[in-house]
Design a protein around this motif. Structure first.
Motif, mmCIF file in Angstrom:
data_model
loop_
_atom_site.group_PDB
_atom_site.id
_atom_site.type_symbol
_atom_site.label_atom_id
_atom_site.label_comp_id
_atom_site.label_asym_id
_atom_site.label_seq_id
_atom_site.Cartn_x
_atom_site.Cartn_y
_atom_site.Cartn_z
ATOM 1 N N ASN A 32 55.854 35.944 54.487
ATOM 2 C CA ASN A 32 54.870 36.000 55.860
ATOM 3 C C ASN A 32 54.528 34.636 55.963
ATOM 4 O O ASN A 32 54.140 33.951 55.215
ATOM 5 C CB ASN A 32 53.986 36.995 55.349
ATOM 6 N N GLY A 33 54.055 34.530 57.327
ATOM 7 C CA GLY A 33 53.343 33.169 57.474
ATOM 8 C C GLY A 33 51.841 33.128 57.059
ATOM 9 O O GLY A 33 51.156 34.190 57.056
ATOM 10 N N MET A 34 51.378 31.986 56.800
ATOM 11 C CA MET A 34 50.058 31.794 56.402
ATOM 12 C C MET A 34 49.411 30.611 57.109
ATOM 13 O O MET A 34 50.221 29.670 57.748
ATOM 14 C CB MET A 34 50.176 31.584 54.899
ATOM 15 N N GLY A 35 47.963 30.553 57.081
ATOM 16 C CA GLY A 35 47.542 29.384 57.582
ATOM 17 C C GLY A 35 46.001 29.031 57.014
ATOM 18 O O GLY A 35 45.512 29.915 56.127
ATOM 19 N N TRP A 36 45.354 28.043 57.541
ATOM 20 C CA TRP A 36 44.170 27.813 57.092
ATOM 21 C C TRP A 36 43.360 27.335 58.327
ATOM 22 O O TRP A 36 43.879 26.968 59.352
ATOM 23 C CB TRP A 36 44.022 26.286 56.389
ATOM 24 N N PHE A 37 42.127 27.919 58.520
ATOM 25 C CA PHE A 37 41.222 27.863 59.563
ATOM 26 C C PHE A 37 39.967 27.277 58.891
ATOM 27 O O PHE A 37 39.490 27.267 57.847
ATOM 28 C CB PHE A 37 40.855 29.183 60.092
ATOM 29 N N ARG A 38 39.015 26.866 59.959
ATOM 30 C CA ARG A 38 37.709 26.205 59.480
ATOM 31 C C ARG A 38 36.638 26.782 60.550
ATOM 32 O O ARG A 38 36.927 26.904 61.813
ATOM 33 C CB ARG A 38 37.641 24.911 59.300
ATOM 34 N N VAL A 48 43.440 25.136 61.689
ATOM 35 C CA VAL A 48 43.583 23.880 61.264
ATOM 36 C C VAL A 48 44.926 23.419 60.974
ATOM 37 O O VAL A 48 45.614 22.583 61.387
ATOM 38 C CB VAL A 48 42.816 23.783 59.671
ATOM 39 N N ALA A 49 45.895 24.656 60.226
ATOM 40 C CA ALA A 49 47.088 24.234 59.703
ATOM 41 C C ALA A 49 47.890 25.718 59.553
ATOM 42 O O ALA A 49 47.390 26.691 59.144
ATOM 43 C CB ALA A 49 47.272 23.267 58.749
ATOM 44 N N GLY A 50 49.148 25.723 59.949
ATOM 45 C CA GLY A 50 49.951 26.910 59.262
ATOM 46 C C GLY A 50 51.276 26.571 58.988
ATOM 47 O O GLY A 50 51.837 25.277 59.128
ATOM 48 N N ILE A 51 51.830 27.633 58.096
ATOM 49 C CA ILE A 51 53.132 27.238 57.486
ATOM 50 C C ILE A 51 53.859 28.677 57.593
ATOM 51 O O ILE A 51 53.309 29.645 57.368
ATOM 52 C CB ILE A 51 52.711 26.889 56.157
ATOM 53 N N SER A 52 55.206 28.380 57.724
ATOM 54 C CA SER A 52 56.123 29.384 57.900
ATOM 55 C C SER A 52 56.445 29.995 56.527
ATOM 56 O O SER A 52 56.140 29.681 55.641
ATOM 57 C CB SER A 52 57.352 29.444 58.414
ATOM 58 N N SER A 53 56.969 31.204 56.399
ATOM 59 C CA SER A 53 57.258 32.129 54.909
ATOM 60 C C SER A 53 58.037 31.085 53.989
ATOM 61 O O SER A 53 57.820 30.976 52.950
ATOM 62 C CB SER A 53 57.926 33.186 55.381
ATOM 63 N N SER A 54 58.923 30.282 54.564
ATOM 64 C CA SER A 54 59.820 29.368 53.632
ATOM 65 C C SER A 54 58.928 28.010 53.445
ATOM 66 O O SER A 54 59.634 27.397 52.384
ATOM 67 C CB SER A 54 61.338 29.165 54.522
ATOM 68 N N ALA A 97 44.370 32.365 55.447
ATOM 69 C CA ALA A 97 44.982 33.612 56.062
ATOM 70 C C ALA A 97 46.231 33.877 56.130
ATOM 71 O O ALA A 97 46.919 33.053 55.827
ATOM 72 C CB ALA A 97 44.264 33.426 57.575
ATOM 73 N N ALA A 98 46.496 35.100 56.009
ATOM 74 C CA ALA A 98 47.659 35.353 55.763
ATOM 75 C C ALA A 98 48.383 36.647 56.694
ATOM 76 O O ALA A 98 47.596 37.242 56.955
ATOM 77 C CB ALA A 98 48.083 35.826 54.451
ATOM 78 N N ARG A 99 49.473 36.602 57.239
ATOM 79 C CA ARG A 99 50.116 37.866 58.114
ATOM 80 C C ARG A 99 50.563 38.934 57.101
ATOM 81 O O ARG A 99 51.348 38.665 56.173
ATOM 82 C CB ARG A 99 51.019 37.098 58.878
ATOM 83 N N ARG A 100 50.345 40.054 57.816
ATOM 84 C CA ARG A 100 50.835 41.276 57.205
ATOM 85 C C ARG A 100 52.554 41.379 57.375
ATOM 86 O O ARG A 100 53.230 41.756 56.617
ATOM 87 C CB ARG A 100 50.145 42.453 57.526
ATOM 88 N N LEU A 101 52.798 40.739 58.773
ATOM 89 C CA LEU A 101 54.310 40.889 59.147
ATOM 90 C C LEU A 101 54.526 39.891 59.793
ATOM 91 O O LEU A 101 53.562 38.952 60.251
ATOM 92 C CB LEU A 101 54.525 42.219 59.972
ATOM 93 N N GLY A 102 55.697 38.952 59.732
ATOM 94 C CA GLY A 102 56.025 38.001 60.436
ATOM 95 C C GLY A 102 56.355 36.806 59.759
ATOM 96 O O GLY A 102 55.333 36.533 58.827
ATOM 97 N N ALA A 103 57.371 36.145 59.543
ATOM 98 C CA ALA A 103 57.567 35.124 58.796
ATOM 99 C C ALA A 103 56.957 33.638 59.353
ATOM 100 O O ALA A 103 56.862 32.788 58.751
ATOM 101 C CB ALA A 103 59.160 34.645 58.764
#
Length: 125
Positions: A32-38, A48-54, A97-103
């Motif tokens: 799952n994709g994850m990210g940072w917010f502020r 702020v930034a996001g990153i894919s599952s890999s 933050a993290a997504r429940r679904l989606g890479a």
């Protein structure tokens, strides 16, 4: 029960660096994709930034490009945010933050299902 716990915030002088870490528990987010917010005082929460599952796909807000780096360790179920050349305008509460679904990751808050409690970053001038 899924939990995201941020750490690493604090007070730093302008030009300094901090490394934020987010530890996930309750399930794996390796797919799952994850990210940072502020969120700064008196302002709306922003991407702020996001990153894919890999971990191969990353993107950043224009305001932090070239200064911040997002990374993840799927074996440890963690995502980090390295922040360099900090400015007073980077002062905010930072949320993982993290997504429940989606890479993939996303700039949109609505794309994320799980949120941490936030960690304060204060940059003095």
């Amino acid at each position: 029960q899924v939990q995201l716990v941020e750490s690493g915030g604090g007070l730093v002088q302008a030009g300094g660096s901090l490394r934020l870490s987010c530890a996930a528990s309750g399930r794996s987010f390796s797919t799952n994709g994850m990210g940072w917010f502020r969120q700064a005082p008196g302002k709306e929460r922003e991407f702020v930034a996001g990153i894919s599952s890999s971990g191969t796909g990353t993107f950043y807000a224009d305001s932090v490009t070239g200064r911040f780096t997002i990374s993840r360790d799927n074996a440890k179920n963690t995502v980090d945010l390295q922040m360099n050349s900090l400015k007073p305008e980077d002062t905010a509460v930072y949320y993982c933050a993290a997504r429940r679904l989606g890479a993939g990751s996303s700039m949109r808050q609505i794309s994320y299902d799980y949120w941490g409690q936030g960690t304060q970053v204060t940059v003095s001038s």
